[in-house]
Design an enzyme around this catalytic site. Structure first.
Site, PDB file in Angstrom:
ATOM      1  N   LYS A   1      -8.005  -9.546 -14.118  1.00 54.46           N
ATOM      2  CA  LYS A   1      -8.763  -9.851 -12.898  1.00 54.46           C
ATOM      3  C   LYS A   1      -9.860  -8.797 -12.699  1.00 54.46           C
ATOM      4  O   LYS A   1      -9.591  -7.601 -12.799  1.00 54.46           O
ATOM      5  CB  LYS A   1      -7.803  -9.819 -11.701  1.00 54.46           C
ATOM      6  CG  LYS A   1      -8.493  -9.944 -10.344  1.00 54.46           C
ATOM      7  CD  LYS A   1      -7.503  -9.665  -9.204  1.00 54.46           C
ATOM      8  CE  LYS A   1      -8.086  -9.807  -7.825  1.00 54.46           C
ATOM      9  NZ  LYS A   1      -8.949  -8.760  -7.331  1.00 54.46           N
TER      10      LYS A   1
ATOM     11  N   LYS B   1       0.831  -1.215   0.000  1.00 51.57           N
ATOM     12  CA  LYS B   1       0.000   0.000   0.000  1.00 51.57           C
ATOM     13  C   LYS B   1       0.861   1.259   0.000  1.00 51.57           C
ATOM     14  O   LYS B   1       0.589   2.199  -0.747  1.00 51.57           O
ATOM     15  CB  LYS B   1      -0.971   0.005   1.185  1.00 51.57           C
ATOM     16  CG  LYS B   1      -2.139  -0.938   0.953  1.00 51.57           C
ATOM     17  CD  LYS B   1      -3.114  -0.963   2.098  1.00 51.57           C
ATOM     18  CE  LYS B   1      -4.243  -1.928   1.795  1.00 51.57           C
ATOM     19  NZ  LYS B   1      -4.827  -2.523   3.004  1.00 51.57           N
TER      20      LYS B   1
ATOM     21  N   LYS C   1     -12.645  -3.569  -8.706  1.00 51.73           N
ATOM     22  CA  LYS C   1     -13.238  -2.235  -8.811  1.00 51.73           C
ATOM     23  C   LYS C   1     -12.173  -1.193  -9.152  1.00 51.73           C
ATOM     24  O   LYS C   1     -12.478  -0.175  -9.751  1.00 51.73           O
ATOM     25  CB  LYS C   1     -14.043  -1.856  -7.571  1.00 51.73           C
ATOM     26  CG  LYS C   1     -13.286  -1.871  -6.270  1.00 51.73           C
ATOM     27  CD  LYS C   1     -14.231  -1.530  -5.125  1.00 51.73           C
ATOM     28  CE  LYS C   1     -13.563  -1.710  -3.774  1.00 51.73           C
ATOM     29  NZ  LYS C   1     -13.157  -3.097  -3.469  1.00 51.73           N
TER      30      LYS C   1
HETATM   31  P1  ADP Z   1     -11.517  -5.378  -5.568  1.00 53.55           P
HETATM   32  O1  ADP Z   1     -10.335  -6.031  -6.266  1.00 53.55           O
HETATM   33  O2  ADP Z   1     -12.668  -5.178  -6.483  1.00 53.55           O
HETATM   34  O3  ADP Z   1     -11.104  -4.121  -4.819  1.00 53.55           O
HETATM   35  P2  ADP Z   1     -11.538  -6.527  -2.959  1.00 53.55           P
HETATM   36  O4  ADP Z   1     -10.048  -6.482  -2.911  1.00 53.55           O
HETATM   37  O5  ADP Z   1     -12.329  -5.590  -2.121  1.00 53.55           O
HETATM   38  O6  ADP Z   1     -12.003  -6.405  -4.492  1.00 53.55           O
HETATM   39  O7  ADP Z   1     -11.964  -8.018  -2.655  1.00 53.55           O
HETATM   40  C1  ADP Z   1     -12.950  -8.413  -1.746  1.00 53.55           C
HETATM   41  C2  ADP Z   1     -13.028  -9.935  -1.792  1.00 53.55           C
HETATM   42  O8  ADP Z   1     -13.458 -10.402  -3.082  1.00 53.55           O
HETATM   43  C3  ADP Z   1     -11.689 -10.620  -1.516  1.00 53.55           C
HETATM   44  O9  ADP Z   1     -11.930 -11.727  -0.676  1.00 53.55           O
HETATM   45  C4  ADP Z   1     -11.217 -11.071  -2.869  1.00 53.55           C
HETATM   46  O10 ADP Z   1     -10.442 -12.257  -2.780  1.00 53.55           O
HETATM   47  C5  ADP Z   1     -12.508 -11.306  -3.642  1.00 53.55           C
HETATM   48  N1  ADP Z   1     -12.318 -10.969  -5.068  1.00 53.55           N
HETATM   49  C6  ADP Z   1     -12.175  -9.726  -5.583  1.00 53.55           C
HETATM   50  N2  ADP Z   1     -12.020  -9.753  -6.926  1.00 53.55           N
HETATM   51  C7  ADP Z   1     -12.064 -11.072  -7.282  1.00 53.55           C
HETATM   52  C8  ADP Z   1     -11.969 -11.762  -8.550  1.00 53.55           C
HETATM   53  N3  ADP Z   1     -11.810 -11.106  -9.702  1.00 53.55           N
HETATM   54  N4  ADP Z   1     -12.052 -13.106  -8.540  1.00 53.55           N
HETATM   55  C9  ADP Z   1     -12.224 -13.790  -7.369  1.00 53.55           C
HETATM   56  N5  ADP Z   1     -12.318 -13.191  -6.157  1.00 53.55           N
HETATM   57  C10 ADP Z   1     -12.245 -11.846  -6.096  1.00 53.55           C
END
Ligand code: ADP
Ligand code: TRP
Length: 321
Positions: free
Chosen positions: A190, A110, A193
């Site tokens: 992947k 981060k 958001k």
């Molecule tokens: P983002 O990448 O959208 O910010 P987060 O990091 O907030 O998502 O992830 C929240 C949860 O969702 C985590 O447990 C993460 O492993 C899961 N997750 C997020 N994106 C994916 C994806 N593309 N495929 C599988 N699991 C995901």
């Protein structure tokens, strides 16, 4: 067996979050006693806007309840409604070496990405350890990026158990689901958001249609045969279709006459059909915030009882009488 997991309130939830995490968590209600909370204190490390944090926390609660979180069977609450966690966080801080926190990948990543280092971000793993240890959690289902935080929790717990010569804390085990594939986004990377390539679970029909129609493909024409093997539409369809439906879709790719737009519309129908059963409950909860707050207050009271008893044992053990 106690299973505990925290979810940061991130607002809109996409189908990557759903298949990667939310669905598993809801299903784990059948595997043991589930403790699940919305990590509002942790979210303060990134959300500094009052209205956004309030709205995201509410929406996260609504989404989990709509998708099947059962407030009777499980304990489901908002982190800041059970303040014992902050007391334990301080106690644990005094058994957490600077070196341990300095080695945290998440913190290093981060700050390397330019997020300003502050004490909240640095001590994030100690608060997470408090979440886990306060409830004597055995299993902590997490994504790969959080494994180290559970390891740190074990280190901190071991150090305190040793200092006070008793098994004050249960050593938790992280559980990573290796078979959860990464859900691809509309551009094939992947879904995240932060990449703007998401398909939302709950959004207006129009918005979801726009996201699905935006899936990137090659530029083959209607009258050309197409390859499903590496197609983003097909990869996403795999999440929503059964074997027979996938075979049919493969045939359509291999027969000239249809374009990617047609396959996208088929996928859109499947997505809408998949989440439709939850929509009614979600709308009901959104329109009845009082009901949501009552459910969360009930969860907080169940969690507080356990947290209060545990904190009493800890205070007695360390001399805070
Ligand atoms: P983002 O990448 O959208 O910010 P987060 O990091 O907030 O998502 O992830 C929240 C949860 O969702 C985590 O447990 C993460 O492993 C899961 N997750 C997020 N994106 C994916 C994806 N593309 N495929 C599988 N699991 C995901
Ligand atoms: N750090 C976790 C995440 O970002 C959220 C979290 C906070 C958590 N406290 C927890 C997860 C305790 C498991 C257990 O995903």
């Amino acid at each position: 067996m106690r299973i505990l997991s925290g979810i940061q309130p991130s607002g809109t939830i996409h189908i990557g979050n759903y298949f990667g995490m939310v669905k598993k968590m809801i299903e784990s209600q059948n595997d043991g006693e589930l403790f699940a909370f919305i990590a509002s204190y942790h979210a303060l490390t990134s959300v500094k806007d009052k209205a956004v944090l309030e709205q995201n926390t509410f929406e996260a609660a609504v989404n989990f309840l709509a998708l099947g979180m059962d407030p009777e069977k499980s304990t489901f609450w908002v982190q800041h409604d059970v303040k014992e966690v902050l007391e334990l966080y301080w106690v644990l801080s005094n058994h957490t070496s600077m070196g341990l926190l300095e080695r945290a990948h998440s913190y290093k990543d981060k700050t390397a990405r330019g997020i300003q280092a502050n004490h909240g971000l640095f001590s994030y793993p100690v608060l997470m350890a408090a979440d886990i240890l306060l409830f004597d959690s055995n299993i902590v289902p997490v994504g790969k990026d959080q494994i180290q935080h559970v390891e740190m929790t074990r280190d901190i717990a071991t150090s305190i158990n040793h200092a006070y010569k008793q098994e004050l804390f249960v050593l938790p085990q992280s559980k990573v689901d290796e078979d959860v594939a990464t859900v691809p986004g509309t551009d094939g990377a992947k879904m995240s958001k932060s990449y703007g390539n998401t398909i939302d679970m709950f959004n207006t029909k129009k918005k979801i249609k726009k996201q699905v129609m935006g899936i990137v493909t090659d530029s083959k024409e209607l009258d050309e045969v197409k390859e499903w093997q590496n197609c983003n539409i097909y990869k996403l369809s795999e999440l929503f279709m059964n074997e027979n439906e996938l075979k049919d879709l493969q045939k359509r790719y291999e027969t000239a006459g249809e374009g990617y737009g047609h396959f996208k519309l088929t996928l859109l129908d499947k997505i809408n059909e998949h989440f439709a059963p939850y929509e009614e409950r979600r709308v009901h909860l959104l329109e009845n915030p009082k009901e949501v707050h009552e459910i969360l207050a009930y969860g907080a009271s169940k969690a507080s009882k356990i947290a209060g008893e545990k904190m009493k044992i800890i205070r007695d053990a360390i001399g805070l009488i």
